[in-house]
Each structure stands twice: as structure tokens, then as C-alpha cells.
Design an enzyme around this catalytic site. Structure first.
Site, PDB file in Angstrom:
ATOM      1  N   LYS A 123       0.864  -1.185   0.000  1.00  0.00           N
ATOM      2  CA  LYS A 123       0.000   0.000   0.000  1.00  0.00           C
ATOM      3  C   LYS A 123       0.895   1.227   0.000  1.00  0.00           C
ATOM      4  O   LYS A 123       1.772   1.367   0.853  1.00  0.00           O
ATOM      5  CB  LYS A 123      -0.875  -0.012   1.250  1.00  0.00           C
ATOM      6  CG  LYS A 123      -1.627   1.282   1.507  1.00  0.00           C
ATOM      7  CD  LYS A 123      -2.559   1.134   2.678  1.00  0.00           C
ATOM      8  CE  LYS A 123      -3.067   2.474   3.142  1.00  0.00           C
ATOM      9  NZ  LYS A 123      -4.078   2.331   4.182  1.00  0.00           N
TER      10      LYS A 123
HETATM   11  C1  R5P Z   1      -2.136   4.210   7.131  1.00  0.00           C
HETATM   12  O1  R5P Z   1      -1.768   3.107   7.125  1.00  0.00           O
HETATM   13  C2  R5P Z   1      -3.389   4.627   7.785  1.00  0.00           C
HETATM   14  O2  R5P Z   1      -3.559   3.864   8.872  1.00  0.00           O
HETATM   15  C3  R5P Z   1      -4.577   4.527   6.848  1.00  0.00           C
HETATM   16  O3  R5P Z   1      -4.991   3.201   6.665  1.00  0.00           O
HETATM   17  C4  R5P Z   1      -4.254   5.130   5.531  1.00  0.00           C
HETATM   18  O4  R5P Z   1      -3.714   6.388   5.725  1.00  0.00           O
HETATM   19  C5  R5P Z   1      -5.398   5.127   4.530  1.00  0.00           C
HETATM   20  O5  R5P Z   1      -6.322   6.024   4.869  1.00  0.00           O
HETATM   21  P1  R5P Z   1      -6.493   7.420   4.131  1.00  0.00           P
HETATM   22  O6  R5P Z   1      -7.173   7.108   2.840  1.00  0.00           O
HETATM   23  O7  R5P Z   1      -7.348   8.199   5.077  1.00  0.00           O
HETATM   24  O8  R5P Z   1      -5.141   8.005   3.919  1.00  0.00           O
END
Ligand code: R5P
Length: 264
Positions: free
Chosen positions: A172
């Protein structure tokens, strides 16, 4: 890939298109009561039906998400520092044994490449990969941005390729200029974080750009749960991810669903 690993990957990524709309709601592990996640039973439980996979902490699952949902869970297992401290100072806080008890489909670990804690976070990742491989549980590596790092294709490619080489089954990362080049260098499925809240149409454009450039989907949080209509937003994002909808079509869907819900 063994059967269990393959089966879990097929639960996260829809087998018909290899894509996923992941809903990220794990922010409380370092942010506490994040805006939009104060009462997850009310705000998030109704959205779960539209997610291919839910990225979440075990505490939020226990307290706020019904176990009756048949949604694959990507359990956040690294953490330890709050937003008040150095976020890269993480350990594994959730054992794989507990992840299995929860029936997690995968586990997520952050790495902070370029930070003072780079090695510690990479070790968190590899330890969890060694355990996950033993039980056929995929590990998703989150390329968290180390302090003072330039958020460009070179940096995100470095982090993402390292994670894949070290054995992460899923990476990710963040969208950036030249993202299609990053995809060519990373031999495992890549999902993209949504980042800070931006206008809905811009977030739809982001989702569109991600999959057009070769991402296997998004792992979006704030741009869904902080939307003026979270249920419409996740369905519009899905429309892009799984139906190859254009941004205009998804935007139309968002507005139609939003007005239908306002009438209820
Ligand atoms: C990162 O690992 C955080 O815990 C979130 O899962 C991540 O930032 C994804 O969320 P957002 O779309 O709000 O950035």
C-alpha cells in the site's frame, strides 16, 4: 502460492478483475478519535457492505463492527506511537495468533523507509511475513512516509519494491506523478491510500488515476468516511474500481445516491 494464501488473496482482490475497494478505518491506532470515526458503530458498520476488505484495528472490530459481516479483514498489527510522538517508532502490537482468532484475511504492517527507525520497522515487516507465510496469511506493507522524505515516484518505488522483495504479498503506497512507472517495478498488487480529505470529485479522480495507471485498487479512508455522504462515496469509488466507470459517471452516481439518501 499455497491454497490458503491464494484463497485469502482472492477474498481481498475480486477474482473477476483482480481489484479491490478497501475501506481503511484504522486511523485510531495513532490518531485516537479521528474525525468521522468517533462512533464507528454508526458511521462505519453501514459502509462495510460496500467494501471488498476492511482495514481496521482489533479494538475497533470488537467494539464497533458486527461479526456477522462476511467482509475480509486486513488487520493492522503494527503501531505503538501516537501522533504526538515519532510515528515511525513502531512495534508489532497484535500477535498473528490473535489475528487468526479474529479470522483476519491479511495483516498490515507499516514501514518507514528513510527514517531513523527504518530497520526496526522493516524487521517488524519481515517477522510478520515469516509468520504469515507459515499460516498462509498475506502481509500488506504500508509505505508510511518517513520524516523529510520527498513524496515522489523514486521514493515510493524504493519503499514499495523493498517491501515486495522482502516478501510482502500486497503493497500500500501513495499516488504520485509517474505512478505507472512504480507499478512496473513492483511485482505484487499495489493499493493506494486516499490521503487527506479532498473534494469528492478530486478523490474520484484519484481513484480513477490509480487504476488507470495499474494499481489493483485503493485502500481509502478519510475521503470516504469524512465525505458529506460516505455511503454514496464508497459506492462511487467502487463503480470506478470494478466497473471502469469514468470520473463523470462516478460523480453522477455519487450525486444521485446522495439526493436519494437526503429524501429518506
Ligand atoms: C495508514 O496506514 C493509515 O492507517 C490509513 O490506513 C491510511 O492512511 C489510509 O487512509 P487514508 O485514505 O485516510 O489516507
Amino acid at each position: 502460492m499455497n491454497w490458503g494464501m491464494q484463497n485469502r488473496m482472492s477474498r481481498i482482490f475480486q477474482p473477476h478483475d483482480g481489484r479491490t475497494t478497501m475501506l481503511a478505518v484504522d486511523h485510531g491506532y495513532f490518531l485516537g478519535p479521528t474525525s468521522g470515526l468517533e462512533d464507528m458503530k454508526t458511521s462505519i458498520d453501514p459502509l462495510v457492505q460496500y467494501a471488498d476488505c476492511l482495514m481496521v484495528t482489533r479494538g475497533a472490530l470488537r467494539c464497533s463492527i458486527s461479526p456477522d459481516h462476511n467482509v475480509p479483514v486486513m488487520l493492522r498489527v503494527s503501531g505503538g506511537s501516537s501522533v504526538l510522538k515519532d510515528l515511525s517508532d513502531e512495534e508489532i502490537y497484535n500477535s498473528l495468533e490473535d489475528a487468526i482468532r479474529i479470522n483476519a484475511t491479511g495483516v498490515a504492517v507499516s514501514i518507514f523507509i528513510g527514517s531513523a527507525n527504518e530497520r526496526q520497522t522493516v524487521t517488524n515487516l519481515t517477522k510478520m511475513i515469516n509468520e504469515g507465510e507459515r499460516y498462509g496469511i498475506p502481509v500488506l506493507a504500508v509505505t508510511a512516509v518517513g520524516k523529510d522524505m520527498v513524496r515522489d515516484e523514486r521514493y515510493f518505488s524504493l519503499c514499495s519494491r523493498m517491501a515486495a522483495e522482502l516478501g510482502a504479498r500486497i503493497v500500500k503506497t501513495y499516488y504520485c506523478d509517474g505512478f505507472a512507472d512504480l507499478i512496473k517495478k513492483v511485482p505484487v498488487p499495489v493499493v493506494v491510500a486516499g490521503g487527506k480529505k479532498i473534494p469528492e470529485k478530486d478523490a474520484l479522480q484519484l481513484a480513477y488515476n490509480c487504476v488507470s495507471d495499474g494499481a489493483a485498487g485503493v485502500d481509502m479512508g478519510r475521503n470516504i468516511f469524512q465525505s458529506e455522504c460516505p455511503s454514496a462515496m464508497i459506492q462511487a469509488v467502487r463503480h470506478i474500481i470494478h466497473d471502469n466507470a469514468t470520473v463523470d459517471k462516478a460523480w453522477e452516481m455519487f450525486n444521485t445516491l446522495k439526493s436519494e439518501m437526503a429524501k429518506k
